[in-house]
Each structure stands twice: as C-alpha cells, then as structure tokens.
Design an enzyme around this catalytic site. Structure first.
Site, PDB file in Angstrom:
ATOM      1  N   ASP A 106      -9.480  -6.808  11.666  1.00 28.04           N
ATOM      2  CA  ASP A 106      -8.208  -7.509  11.527  1.00 28.04           C
ATOM      3  C   ASP A 106      -7.430  -7.529  12.839  1.00 28.04           C
ATOM      4  OD1 ASP A 106      -6.437  -9.022  10.018  1.00 28.04           O
ATOM      5  OD2 ASP A 106      -5.249  -7.280   9.410  1.00 28.04           O
ATOM      6  N   MET A 117       0.810  -1.213   0.000  1.00 36.24           N
ATOM      7  CA  MET A 117       0.000   0.000   0.000  1.00 36.24           C
ATOM      8  C   MET A 117       0.847   1.268   0.000  1.00 36.24           C
ATOM      9  SD  MET A 117      -3.195  -0.909  -0.015  1.00 36.24           S
ATOM     10  CE  MET A 117      -3.973   0.609   0.468  1.00 36.24           C
ATOM     11  N   GLY A 118       2.021   1.209   0.606  1.00 29.57           N
ATOM     12  CA  GLY A 118       2.841   2.404   0.710  1.00 29.57           C
ATOM     13  C   GLY A 118       3.946   2.212   1.731  1.00 29.57           C
TER      14      GLY A 118
END
Length: 577
Positions: free
Chosen positions: A137, A25-26
């Site tokens: 999560d 994602m980054g």
C-alpha cells in the site's frame, strides 16, 4: 465493555499523551513507554479483533516480521501485545507531515527533492523486501518526511497490510491496497509481489513531480480500468534529466511486471543517478517544479504530459474485456483483509500527522478525490463513489499534451473506453520579468538570484551591505550590514548543502516554521549564544531556496529591532524583479 484509553491515563507500560487519529481498525495515540521514557506511536485495536483467533495469530506473525525490519527509511516496530483485552502495537514516532499533506499544501516538489525522497523510500522498501515483507500500500499518505535536522528524511510507514512473502494465510481472492496506486495485475486478482510495490513507487514519483495522481477516475472501477489500459504518464520536455526521469516512470509503471525493475535497489540506483544529473545540471534543473498554471499568478507554464503506450496485452473482444475488468475492479474493492500496524491506513487524523496515521485528502489538493482514499482493504460495500525549487500553489489538472517518447514503443493494447482526465485550457503564452532584468517564459526559467544585486531581490533590506568571507564550506556568498548594537548577515548557500542540519547544530535549538509575506517560507531559530559579543541571535532559511538571513544583537531588544529590519521576498516571487 472495554474502556478506550484517554490522555494522561496508563495503558500497561505506556502512558497516553494524546490521540493522533482513529479509524475502523482502532485508535493511534502518542504515548510514552514509561520504563524507557521513550515516545512512541501506540495503536490500540478495537476490542472485537481480540476475539478472533485467526486475526490474533496473523497480527502476531506480522508484528514479528515487521520487528525484524531495520531500516533508516522505514518506521521501526518496538513492541506489540495485548492489554485490557485490546491488541496493540508500538512503533517509532515521527513528527512530520506525510507526503500527501505536503503536496496538498505546497504543491509539486522540486525535481531534485522528489527524486531524492523517492530514492529514500526505495531504500526502505528494499530493506523490507530483504526480510520478506511486502508493503502492498505505498502511497503519499504512507510516507512521512522529517524536516527538522536535514534537507529531507523519508520514512515508509503503515505496513498495516504488509505480509511476509511466504505467508500462506492470506485470504484467497482478497485484494488489498489503494486503488489509485495498485498495479494493473492486482486489479485482475494477481497476488502482490515486489513488482507491485515497485509500480506503486513509480506512482508515488509521479505524484510528487506533478501534484496529480497518475490516473483519473470518479470511481474505483474507472481508476482500475485506467491503470490497466491507459498509457504510462510522462513529463513533457527534452532535457537529459527529464528523459531519465521519464524512463524511470515508464519502467517502474510498465503494464507488464516482468518489464519493471527487478528490485527496489535497482530502481533506487536510477533515481540516484537522476538526482545527481539534476544537481549537476545546475539550479535550473535541480529546482524545476512541474505544475499546472494557477489563475492570477505569474506562473503560467502548465505541466506538459506525454504518453508511453501500454504494453502489449492479449487481444480479446472489447465487451468481454470491459466486463471482466469491471468485475475484477469491483472484487478488488470488496475483498481483502488488512491489518493496520505502524499506522492507520483507514484513520481520520486528529491533527498533525506524527507517525503512521493517515489523514484525509486536504482541501484544495490537486490530487483527484478518491485517488488516495478509495481503499480495497476489507470494505463490505461496493465501489465508493467519491464525488527553480519553488513554492506550492493550488493547481488544476492539466490538459494532456503528447510528444514522442524516448522509451521504445511496444504494440499498444486494444483501446478501452474510460473516463478521460479532467482538462483545463492551455494558458496563453506570456513572459515574466526576471531578477537580472531579462524576460523569460516562467519564473523557473529566470534561474536563482545570485550576486549582490540578485540577493537584494530576495532580501530587499540587503542593499548596500558589504561582502564578507566565511569558513563554512556551504556558504557561497555572504553579506553583512552593521547597525551598532546588531548586525544582519545574508547568505547564499551551495545547492544541496544541508542548511537545516547546519543551522540546527549551530543554534542548538529546535526550529520553528518561518513565513515570508504571509507565505510559508522555511524554518527559523531564536537562541542565545553565551560568550559571543552579540549573543542574542536569530536565523531563518528558505525551505526550497538556498538563502538564509541571521541577526546578532547585544541585547534582546537589539535582536528584535534587527529582525524587524529584515525585509524578505515571498517564496512565490523569488526569481522575479
């Protein structure tokens, strides 16, 4: 092409300090918000995400929702926006290990500590649910533990795949989460709920107590089948504390959502009651560590595992059940869109974890491969095939041992074939020599050393020291030895007293790690106390045992000689003679 921020460079109103981790994602950086001088965890998303209108809108909605979350046990969101064509989000920076790393390096937690930590996570989860946020999560790598100023302060982080309850923009059919901690209904395509978060919280408790994931499996499909059909894991033993803990596990991880805790607050109440019971039961109960035997050590008592049968499910033809379960498990691994916000659920850590960055399962962990790494968060491939308070040691998965559970036994569901958990041979019966001259089945059964003879087994250099009194309420026993220009003080503290907090405030400096006989033992402080006749001081305390030692000298040389005179016992030997 957009340049990636580098340490020392500005990024809008932030200055990059170092890179913490990176992933699909980054990248997450430690940065300083220059107008406030505040350190933050800054996640900078990859440029391609800025080009997706739906993603940008969802990112903004979730950042606003998380900013509304005000909890002492959840990472705080400070800011979000776009800079140089890249979306970013700034969150609270916590210096401390995540629970996955902690369990991998030190082994299972003592009973009272595990209950206390999970109760804090339940508090953070309840606060999130109160503002309409589901985490989706919960797992050990998404809980950080700050140890510098208190016994343990837990933070629930990486709400990267959390969404508001009334968010109607979730991709249809997408399942987001980590397979090893997902509730059975999630593997069958049901939407996330407060009860699915509570199920994951139960899994977290099991991991902290046992050092193992609740269900084994070499693939995501095998693990999903286990969550759907295998019994809820239980701890062996018949004490009132173990019975209470097993009841918490059984209810939190019940196969049927309507039989789980109705809220995180309700589960927290039971966790706090069990914590109080463990503490009231004395050192033997509070300090119990449950783990498998380790080859070559004197800790020979294996973790005992019993079972609570699965809740009743509709009966169907076995072949159909297997095919359907396998199909939805594969869908779970394929589907879903996750937004990593406070951390990087898919990140590779560059070093110590400082905020919400997830590291890989550490080498030597007893958590099975894939237990915390197989994620169903936007993967484009099929199921991945992954190949007394006490101190940690490497552990193996124990051989299950059944016993009768105090939990009411519902009708078991139809059996489904799945890969069994790895097992080891049960260790032969043996005894150890305790600090008080007694023989016991394990070091934990010896109890914590007390009295001058007992403390001399923790600090061999203490022999012959005189008992003294102290005005500090938490100090139960204090012994001093004078050596002219320095003195050494040995202390036994009351169980549960905040030794770290007291020593932090008393010494006025940050603590450093302390090792005894080559083993991680706890924290140490070195400071100068102006105005004191012996101003050159040093203190250290065990992390999981209520003992500390301090040196006070008239000079730096005297302090150094005092520290050199201190003899300490390795944590793995405390309680033995």
């Amino acid at each position: 092409m957009v340049d990636t921020p580098r340490p020392g460079e500005p990024f809008g109103r932030y200055r990059i300090v170092r890179r913490i981790g990176h992933g699909g994602m980054g990248t997450v950086y430690e940065a300083v918000q220059e107008n406030l001088g505040r350190s933050v965890a800054l996640k900078v998303l990859l440029p391609q995400f800025s080009d997706e209108a739906d993603f940008r809108a969802r990112f903004a909605r979730e950042a606003h929702a998380l900013a509304a979350l005000d909890s002492p046990h959840a990472i705080q969101v400070y800011d979000h926006g776009e800079e140089s064509g890249q979306l970013f989000i700034a969150t609270q920076l916590i210096h401390g290990p995540d629970l996955q790393r902690l369990v991998a390096e030190r082994g299972p937690m003592p009973m009272s500590m595990a209950l206390h930590v999970v109760a804090q996570v339940a508090s953070g989860l309840a606060d999130a649910h109160s503002v309409g946020i589901l985490h989706r999560d919960i797992k050990p790598s998404n809980v950080l533990l700050r140890e510098g100023h208190s016994e343990a302060h837990a933070y629930l982080c990486d709400f990267g795949i959390a969404r508001a309850e009334d968010d109607d923009h979730t991709v249809t059919g997408g399942v987001t989460g980590t397979v090893g901690y997902m509730a059975p209904e999630r593997h069958q395509g049901a939407p996330a709920s407060a009860q699915t978060d509570i199920y994951a919280l139960g899994c977290l408790l099991w991991v902290l107590l046992s050092g193992q994931s609740p269900y084994a499996g070499n693939t995501g499909v095998q693990m999903a089948l286990a969550h759907m059909h295998e019994p809820v894991p239980q701890l062996g033993g018949s004490s009132s504390v173990l019975t209470a803990v097993n009841a918490i596990l059984a209810r939190a991880m019940d196969k049927r959502p309507d039989r789980r805790y109705s809220s995180a607050i309700e589960m927290r109440r039971d966790l706090l009651k069990a914590t109080e019971a463990a503490t009231a039961g004395g050192a033997a109960a509070a300090d119990t560590v449950l783990r498998p035997p380790v080859e070559g050590t004197e800790l020979r008592s294996p973790v005992q595992i019993a079972s609570v049968p699965a809740s009743t499910t509709p009966r169907r033809r076995r072949s159909g059940a297997l095919l359907a379960a396998a199909a939805v498990a594969v869908v779970a691994l394929l589907g879903g869109v996750g937004v990593a916000l406070a951390g990087t659920g898919d990140d590779e850590s560059d070093g110590d974890r400082a905020s919400g960055t997830a590291g890989a399962n550490a080498s030597g962990s007893s958590l099975p491969a894939g237990a915390d790494e197989e994620e169903a968060s936007g993967s484009e491939t099929a199921a991945v095939e992954p190949p007394p308070e006490s101190e940690p040691s490497p552990s193996s998965t124990p051989k299950p041992r059944s016993r009768k559970s105090s939990t009411p036994t519902p009708e078991p569901s139809e059996s489904v074939t799945s890969t069994p958990s790895p097992a080891i041979e049960t260790a032969p019966a043996t005894t150890v020599g305790c600090w008080n001259g007694a023989e016991a089945s394990s070091r934990q059964a010896c109890g914590l050393p007390s009295g001058p003879a007992g403390l001399a087994t923790v600090f061999p250099s203490m022999a012959g020291c005189a008992a003294t009194t102290s005005t500090v309420a938490g100090k139960v026993e204090v012994y001093e030895c004078g050596y002219g220009d320095f003195l050494i003080r040995y202390t036994r503290w009351a169980p549960g007293f905040d030794r770290y907090g007291y020593l932090d405030s008393n010494n006025g400096v940050d603590a450093a790690e302390w090792y005894a006989q080559g083993e991680f033992a706890g924290r140490q402080w070195t400071n100068f106390e102006g105005g004191d006749p012996q101003p050159y001081q040093w203190s250290a305390t065990y992390r999981y045992y209520p003992y500390s030692v301090s040196v006070e000298g008239t000079s730096e040389d005297a302090r150094q000689r005092g520290v050199a005179a201190v003899a300490v016992t390795a944590p793995s030997r405390i309680g033995l003679r």
